[in-house]
Design a protein around this motif. Structure first.
Motif, PDB file in Angstrom:
ATOM      1  N   ASP A 152       0.855  -1.176   0.000  1.00 19.88           N
ATOM      2  CA  ASP A 152       0.000   0.000   0.000  1.00 19.88           C
ATOM      3  C   ASP A 152       0.896   1.232   0.000  1.00 19.88           C
ATOM      4  O   ASP A 152       1.640   1.463   0.960  1.00 19.88           O
ATOM      5  N   SER A 158      -7.626  -3.620  -4.081  1.00 17.57           N
ATOM      6  CA  SER A 158      -8.067  -3.273  -2.720  1.00 17.57           C
ATOM      7  C   SER A 158      -8.729  -4.467  -2.040  1.00 17.57           C
ATOM      8  O   SER A 158      -8.463  -4.757  -0.872  1.00 17.57           O
ATOM      9  N   GLN A 159      -9.580  -5.145  -2.769  1.00 15.29           N
ATOM     10  CA  GLN A 159     -10.272  -6.313  -2.224  1.00 15.29           C
ATOM     11  C   GLN A 159      -9.278  -7.383  -1.791  1.00 15.29           C
ATOM     12  O   GLN A 159      -9.371  -7.928  -0.701  1.00 15.29           O
ATOM     13  N   GLU A 195      -7.080  -6.525   1.265  1.00 18.14           N
ATOM     14  CA  GLU A 195      -7.808  -6.772   2.511  1.00 18.14           C
ATOM     15  C   GLU A 195      -7.852  -8.267   2.814  1.00 18.14           C
ATOM     16  O   GLU A 195      -7.644  -8.694   3.941  1.00 18.14           O
ATOM     17  N   GLU A 196      -8.101  -9.079   1.786  1.00 12.62           N
ATOM     18  CA  GLU A 196      -8.151 -10.526   1.975  1.00 12.62           C
ATOM     19  C   GLU A 196      -6.791 -11.087   2.408  1.00 12.62           C
ATOM     20  O   GLU A 196      -6.710 -11.930   3.304  1.00 12.62           O
ATOM     21  N   SER A 229      -4.535  -9.567   4.086  1.00 14.37           N
ATOM     22  CA  SER A 229      -4.237  -9.162   5.456  1.00 14.37           C
ATOM     23  C   SER A 229      -4.996  -9.990   6.476  1.00 14.37           C
ATOM     24  O   SER A 229      -4.605 -10.051   7.647  1.00 14.37           O
ATOM     25  N   LEU A 230      -6.056 -10.667   6.060  1.00 19.07           N
ATOM     26  CA  LEU A 230      -6.842 -11.504   6.975  1.00 19.07           C
ATOM     27  C   LEU A 230      -6.249 -12.904   7.114  1.00 19.07           C
ATOM     28  O   LEU A 230      -6.672 -13.647   7.994  1.00 19.07           O
TER      29      LEU A 230
END
Length: 130
Positions: free
Chosen positions: A45, A121-122, A125-126, A128-129
């Protein structure tokens, strides 16, 4: 007169060569290897400096499937820019094999159609989970 003619021919050749690079391309066109060999993807990022990675082959396959038909359309203005929203890196084993941003690939600037930012972006986020 001969020099002028040679110069005109050279300019025409250069223009023809640069116009060849003006067609839309996809990640498949840019990537020199096989996308099937990618074992890790990193998303950095540019706003926060946070990097997320995945080695999950199902997630990698889904990400590549979602971006492989997105077209990178060369921008007319190729002047240098600073900064990026995301930087994506592909790895095969421990070796980085490809790096791009949504607006720059191999030193050239592009717009994406459709916009690649929501997809990245999607997945950021995925990742990072995980």
């Amino acid at each position: 007169m001969k020099r002028v003619h040679s110069l005109v021919v050279l300019i025409c050749l250069l223009m023809a060569l640069t116009s060849c690079n003006s067609k839309p391309m996809t990640i498949v066109d840019f990537y020199e290897g096989s996308l099937e060999n990618i074992t890790e993807i990193s998303i950095l990022d540019g706003r926060t400096g946070e990097e997320v990675r995945t080695v999950d082959s199902a997630v990698i396959d889904a990400f590549l499937q979602d971006i492989q038909s997105i077209q990178f359309v060369p921008e007319k203005d190729q002047s240098a820019r600073e900064g990026y929203l995301y930087s994506i890196r592909f790895f095969e084993g421990d070796s980085e094999t490809f790096r791009f941003t949504p607006i720059e690939v191999e030193g050239n600037y592009y717009e994406t159609e459709p916009d690649i930012h929501p997809v990245i972006s999607q997945y950021a986020e995925e990742f990072s989970l995980e």
